[in-house]
Design a protein around this motif. Structure first.
Motif, mmCIF file in Angstrom:
data_model
loop_
_atom_site.group_PDB
_atom_site.id
_atom_site.type_symbol
_atom_site.label_atom_id
_atom_site.label_comp_id
_atom_site.label_asym_id
_atom_site.label_seq_id
_atom_site.Cartn_x
_atom_site.Cartn_y
_atom_site.Cartn_z
ATOM 1 N N ALA A 272 0.467 -1.335 -0.268
ATOM 2 C CA ALA A 272 0.106 0.275 0.442
ATOM 3 C C ALA A 272 0.809 1.173 0.261
ATOM 4 C CB ALA A 272 -0.808 0.027 0.932
ATOM 5 N N ASP A 273 0.031 1.774 -0.415
ATOM 6 C CA ASP A 273 0.717 3.536 -0.900
ATOM 7 C C ASP A 273 2.996 3.264 -0.831
ATOM 8 O OD1 ASP A 273 -0.900 4.156 -0.129
ATOM 9 O OD2 ASP A 273 -0.639 4.463 2.256
ATOM 10 N N ASN A 274 2.472 2.407 -2.349
ATOM 11 C CA ASN A 274 4.097 2.566 -2.399
ATOM 12 C C ASN A 274 4.886 1.076 -1.470
ATOM 13 O OD1 ASN A 274 4.197 2.486 -5.615
ATOM 14 N ND2 ASN A 274 4.457 4.368 -5.057
ATOM 15 N N LYS A 275 4.275 0.719 -0.625
ATOM 16 C CA LYS A 275 5.449 -0.020 0.618
ATOM 17 C C LYS A 275 4.752 -1.352 0.937
ATOM 18 C CE LYS A 275 6.752 4.679 3.291
ATOM 19 N NZ LYS A 275 7.121 5.015 2.362
ATOM 20 N N VAL A 276 6.401 -2.015 1.245
ATOM 21 C CA VAL A 276 5.615 -3.308 1.400
ATOM 22 C C VAL A 276 5.566 -3.883 2.858
ATOM 23 C CG1 VAL A 276 8.391 -3.693 1.869
ATOM 24 C CG2 VAL A 276 6.455 -6.050 1.213
ATOM 25 N N ASP A 277 4.177 -4.565 3.380
ATOM 26 C CA ASP A 277 3.756 -4.478 4.993
ATOM 27 C C ASP A 277 3.540 -5.983 4.977
ATOM 28 O OD1 ASP A 277 3.682 -4.980 7.401
ATOM 29 O OD2 ASP A 277 1.817 -2.840 7.145
ATOM 30 N N LEU A 278 4.410 -7.166 5.663
ATOM 31 C CA LEU A 278 4.128 -8.517 5.941
ATOM 32 C C LEU A 278 3.452 -8.145 7.242
ATOM 33 C CD1 LEU A 278 6.012 -10.307 3.720
ATOM 34 C CD2 LEU A 278 4.061 -9.023 3.112
ATOM 35 N N LEU A 411 8.151 -14.467 -2.499
ATOM 36 C CA LEU A 411 8.568 -14.007 -1.768
ATOM 37 C C LEU A 411 9.543 -12.731 -1.526
ATOM 38 C CD1 LEU A 411 10.114 -17.455 -3.376
ATOM 39 C CD2 LEU A 411 10.319 -17.093 -1.110
ATOM 40 N N VAL A 412 9.274 -12.494 -3.114
ATOM 41 C CA VAL A 412 9.515 -10.753 -3.544
ATOM 42 C C VAL A 412 9.353 -9.831 -1.804
ATOM 43 C CG1 VAL A 412 9.626 -8.546 -5.063
ATOM 44 C CG2 VAL A 412 10.174 -11.253 -5.966
ATOM 45 N N LEU A 413 7.625 -9.916 -1.981
ATOM 46 C CA LEU A 413 8.007 -9.061 -0.327
ATOM 47 C C LEU A 413 8.381 -9.910 0.024
ATOM 48 C CD1 LEU A 413 3.315 -9.498 -1.552
ATOM 49 C CD2 LEU A 413 5.238 -7.011 -1.766
ATOM 50 N N LEU A 414 8.529 -10.912 0.742
ATOM 51 C CA LEU A 414 9.001 -11.652 1.924
ATOM 52 C C LEU A 414 10.020 -10.588 1.723
ATOM 53 C CD1 LEU A 414 9.272 -12.965 4.538
ATOM 54 C CD2 LEU A 414 10.365 -14.095 3.443
ATOM 55 N N LEU A 433 10.065 -1.666 -6.692
ATOM 56 C CA LEU A 433 9.790 -2.353 -7.077
ATOM 57 C C LEU A 433 8.350 -2.766 -6.486
ATOM 58 C CD1 LEU A 433 13.139 -4.811 -5.652
ATOM 59 C CD2 LEU A 433 12.046 -4.269 -8.127
ATOM 60 N N ILE A 434 7.461 -1.750 -5.395
ATOM 61 C CA ILE A 434 6.428 -2.069 -5.402
ATOM 62 C C ILE A 434 5.101 -1.288 -6.487
ATOM 63 C CG2 ILE A 434 4.206 -1.205 -4.235
ATOM 64 C CD1 ILE A 434 6.309 -3.288 -2.595
ATOM 65 N N GLU A 435 6.198 -0.486 -7.617
ATOM 66 C CA GLU A 435 6.153 0.324 -8.365
ATOM 67 C C GLU A 435 5.352 -1.563 -9.697
ATOM 68 O OE1 GLU A 435 6.177 5.060 -7.670
ATOM 69 O OE2 GLU A 435 7.329 3.431 -9.450
ATOM 70 N N GLY A 436 6.779 -1.610 -10.156
ATOM 71 C CA GLY A 436 7.066 -3.043 -10.695
ATOM 72 C C GLY A 436 5.600 -4.571 -10.339
ATOM 73 N N THR A 566 8.105 -9.719 -24.101
ATOM 74 C CA THR A 566 7.695 -9.377 -22.796
ATOM 75 C C THR A 566 7.245 -7.850 -22.704
ATOM 76 O OG1 THR A 566 9.787 -9.927 -22.298
ATOM 77 C CG2 THR A 566 8.685 -11.705 -22.530
ATOM 78 N N PRO A 567 6.587 -7.645 -21.870
ATOM 79 C CA PRO A 567 6.375 -6.190 -21.113
ATOM 80 C C PRO A 567 8.584 -6.199 -21.237
ATOM 81 C CG PRO A 567 5.157 -6.959 -20.726
ATOM 82 C CD PRO A 567 5.795 -8.021 -21.327
ATOM 83 N N GLU A 568 8.431 -4.823 -21.047
ATOM 84 C CA GLU A 568 9.336 -4.202 -20.164
ATOM 85 C C GLU A 568 8.957 -4.199 -18.850
ATOM 86 O OE1 GLU A 568 10.880 -0.166 -20.362
ATOM 87 O OE2 GLU A 568 10.636 -0.725 -22.634
ATOM 88 N N THR A 569 10.200 -4.495 -17.680
ATOM 89 C CA THR A 569 10.028 -4.691 -16.609
ATOM 90 C C THR A 569 11.104 -4.236 -15.808
ATOM 91 O OG1 THR A 569 8.657 -5.835 -14.828
ATOM 92 C CG2 THR A 569 10.471 -7.002 -16.402
ATOM 93 N N GLU A 570 10.764 -4.217 -14.761
ATOM 94 C CA GLU A 570 12.251 -4.156 -13.306
ATOM 95 C C GLU A 570 13.332 -5.472 -13.526
ATOM 96 O OE1 GLU A 570 12.953 -1.069 -12.085
ATOM 97 O OE2 GLU A 570 10.845 -0.527 -12.744
ATOM 98 N N PRO A 571 14.669 -4.877 -13.860
ATOM 99 C CA PRO A 571 15.435 -6.625 -14.006
ATOM 100 C C PRO A 571 15.528 -7.276 -12.917
ATOM 101 C CG PRO A 571 16.703 -4.186 -14.367
ATOM 102 C CD PRO A 571 15.406 -3.564 -13.855
ATOM 103 N N GLU A 572 14.930 -6.712 -12.353
ATOM 104 C CA GLU A 572 14.772 -7.581 -10.376
ATOM 105 C C GLU A 572 13.561 -8.782 -10.805
ATOM 106 O OE1 GLU A 572 15.170 -4.319 -10.401
ATOM 107 O OE2 GLU A 572 16.228 -4.397 -8.554
ATOM 108 N N LEU A 573 12.502 -7.576 -11.784
ATOM 109 C CA LEU A 573 11.017 -8.191 -11.225
ATOM 110 C C LEU A 573 11.176 -9.666 -12.949
ATOM 111 C CD1 LEU A 573 9.065 -6.131 -10.168
ATOM 112 C CD2 LEU A 573 9.784 -8.342 -9.030
#
Ligand code: F6R
Length: 609
Positions: A272-278, A411-414, A433-436, A566-573
């Motif tokens: 949420a709001d470009n932040k990860v929260d588990l 896993l990426v979120l973690l 990454l959250i936008e990605g 494939t669509p453009e994406t962040e390298p990590e994704l």
């Protein structure tokens, strides 16, 4: 892996059991059978081959309704014959049962009983259980079953009926999973929870060393000494439609198409709001997270490859000491594990025995353990406790697809969350990454458009006669090669090898020729030039190239006409956008080759032995 379905109630028992068995068809089987008790008599039908054949045979014999059990068998002890198919009936016709698992001391029991004059009719280990039960049965099923559990060794899910006990089904479980359900005067049991979804979502997962009595009034649970205990139901947030094939030719294709949705579901409530929260899933503190010096990812097959991608991504955040281990090796090597280890076990089914054993080892050595699984309350979840549940819904196709991308997402979120707790996640990285990730469902949907799929199908048609394939990529584009090659091997039975593109020249290059195409993963933003210079060299050896490239990469067409964009994406994704084309490629190659896509030979959905 065998499948079991049991039913007690007033509806058409035979139809419900056959339908329930059909929901286990994704498990490999060679024969099937059903037994219904009506008017105190056991009516049984068995056959080699498919459930559809069993259904025809049952009709011919006009079963009356009653309460019953069914089974799909994958032979272990005894050949594939009608006679060895389950259910098995005791020689005195009083007991009938089906069994998943292996009874280790079957021969010993058989020899004992034969010496007492009991005649055996099959080559199976299961028959020793039914004959022993009949031998000790004196009118009290629970007493007889508890005696049986003390006499047999091995792993089993047994489902048992006694001809003189109307509307009663008993189950006994040790090391082999079975679920039980009840609703509106109807009781059920099944190997796969998805077989019960059209009746109820509130089910009980049988524990090890547990018995259950299922009748029209409800279910009762006992330990192996016959002492009754209370057991909470578990609520499955899956629905029956999730387990249907719909209009798709195969479950695998349907599940590939579900991925935009399952990735979105996995993100829900965690970003949420470009932040990860588990923090809703995990009660970890920054101090704890900083205390874990080592991170072990432990898994098998596709789940392992999801962790390899995750480890590559987490490395980019820095400061993690990560190992990605194959579960069947983890338990047998002297890998340092201790309280400063965070051990993360990833398993779609939650029942893979190698992963379960590895988790038990890590737990015994004091590691902090976490499970990522698609099945809430699966054995590993119950044993480990801390878990992240991927909300992919039931996956029926044997080849993992949607659970893989759900695992990747989790896993990426973690990884990001851990880095954040440790104070190592830069704000701009988190936002990027959250936008990605939040744009990922739409990107995955674009990969499933008809035009894209037709292009992949066409390329697959052109290469379906190849002898084998090499998948190549570098850095973050290498882990998806591993998973792509596994998909192809599993369902098309072709040899497929994944290599870091720079590694080929150290040996495997000798294998390159026109019959061994290369699938080159060449996203524009991951070492494009270096990878292409490798590919150029390999092309000279005669291998055709199929490129998985970034949209608008015009240069790639200088090298090949076989391009999947494939669509453009962040390298990590990149692993996310590579997944769907490679799954579809494997799918269409297998289809061209006439393979049994949802039930590939020699494979089972959950490897519990
Ligand atoms: C591949 C596949 C297997 C599983 C492996 C682990 O498509 O399905 O390689 O990934 O058997 O299974 P889980 O994840 O259930 O532990």
């Amino acid at each position: 892996m065998c499948g079991i379905m049991g039913y007690v109630g007033d509806k058409n028992t035979t139809a419900i059991i056959l339908d329930g068995l059909a929901k286990h068809e994704h498990r490999t089987y060679d024969s099937a059978g059903i037994a219904v008790i009506a008017d105190g008599k056991i009516h049984e039908t068995r056959t080699i081959g498919r459930i559809s054949k069993l259904a025809k045979k049952v009709k011919e014999e006009h079963f009356s309704n009653g309460f019953g059990i069914g089974h799909t068998r994958c032979a272990t002890h005894g050949e594939v014959t009608e006679n060895n198919a389950h259910p098995h009936i005791s020689s005195d016709n009083k007991v009938v049962l089906v069994h998943n698992g292996i009874i280790d001391n079957a021969q010993e029991i058989r020899t004992d009983l034969e010496a007492k004059g009991i005649t055996f009719h099959t080559e199976t280990d299961t028959e020793s259980a039914v004959q022993y039960l009949a031998y000790v049965y004196e009118g009290d099923p629970k007493e007889a079953i508890t005696k049986l559990t003390k006499r047999i060794r091995g792993s089993y899910a047994l489902v048992i009926m006694f001809s003189d006990k109307k509307d009663e089904i008993w189950t006994a479980s040790k090391g082999s999973s079975i679920v039980v359900g009840h609703t509106n005067k109807e009781g059920f049991c099944a190997s796969d929870p998805s077989a019960l979804l059209e009746f109820t979502n509130d089910i009980w997962f049988m524990d090890d060393n547990e018995l259950a009595l299922i009748n029209k009034d409800g279910c009762k649970f006992f330990d192996f000494d016959g002492v009754e205990h209370f057991k909470e139901t578990m609520h499955l947030d899956w629905n029956a439609t999730m387990a249907n094939r719909g209009n798709y030719a195969h479950y695998m294709l349907k599940e590939i198409h579900e991925q935009p949705h399952t990735v979105a579901q996995t993100l829900l409530g965690r970003v949420a709001d470009n932040k990860v929260d588990l923090s809703n899933d995990l009660d970890w503190t920054p101090e704890q997270a900083k205390g874990w010096k080592r991170i072990h990812f432990v898994a098998c097959g596709t789940s392992h490859y999801a962790t390899v991608s995750a480890a590559h991504i987490m490395e980019t955040f820095g400061t993690f000491d990560i190992r990605t281990e194959i579960a069947s090796e983890y338990s047998y090597r002297n890998i340092p594990i201790g309280p400063d280890t965070l051990a993360i076990f990833v398993t779609q089914s939650g029942e893979t025995s190698d992963t379960l054993l590895a988790a038990r080892l890590a737990k015994s050595k004091g590691a902090k353990c976490l499970v990522i699984t698609n099945v809430r309350d699966s054995t590993i979840h119950r044993e480990v406790g801390d878990a992240l549940i991927t909300p992919a819904g039931p996956e029926i196709g044997v080849a993992a697809t949607k659970t893989y991308t759900a695992q990747l997402t989790m896993l990426v979120l973690l990884g990001m969350y851990l880095a954040k707790l440790r104070g190592n996640l830069k704000e701009e990285t988190e936002i990027r990454l959250i936008e990605g990730l939040t744009s990922m469902p739409a990107k995955l949907a674009s990969l499933l458009e008809q035009e894209q799929e037709e292009n992949i199908e066409k390329i697959a048609r052109n290469f379906a006669d190849a002898k084998g394939f090499f998948y190549m990529g570098r850095s973050l584009a290498y882990p998806p090669c591993l998973e792509g090659a596994l998909k192809l091997k599993e369902i098309s039975y072709l040899l497929a090898e994944a290599y870091p593109a720079g590694e080929m020249k150290h040996g495997p290059i000798a294998l390159l020729d026109k019959d061994h195409p290369i699938i080159a993963l060449v996203p524009k933003n991951i070492l494009w030039e270096k990878t292409m210079s490798n590919i150029e060299e390999y092309m000279e050896k005669g291998s055709p190239i199929i490129a998985v490239a970034t949209v608008e990469d015009e240069e790639i067409s200088r090298y090949t006409k076989n391009i999947i964009y494939t669509p453009e994406t962040e390298p990590e994704l990149f692993s996310f956008v590579a997944a769907i084309p490679l799954q579809l490629f494997a799918y269409y190659i297998a289809r061209q080759r006439g393979c049994d896509i949802d039930m590939p030979r020699n494979l089972v959905k959950a490897v519990t032995v």
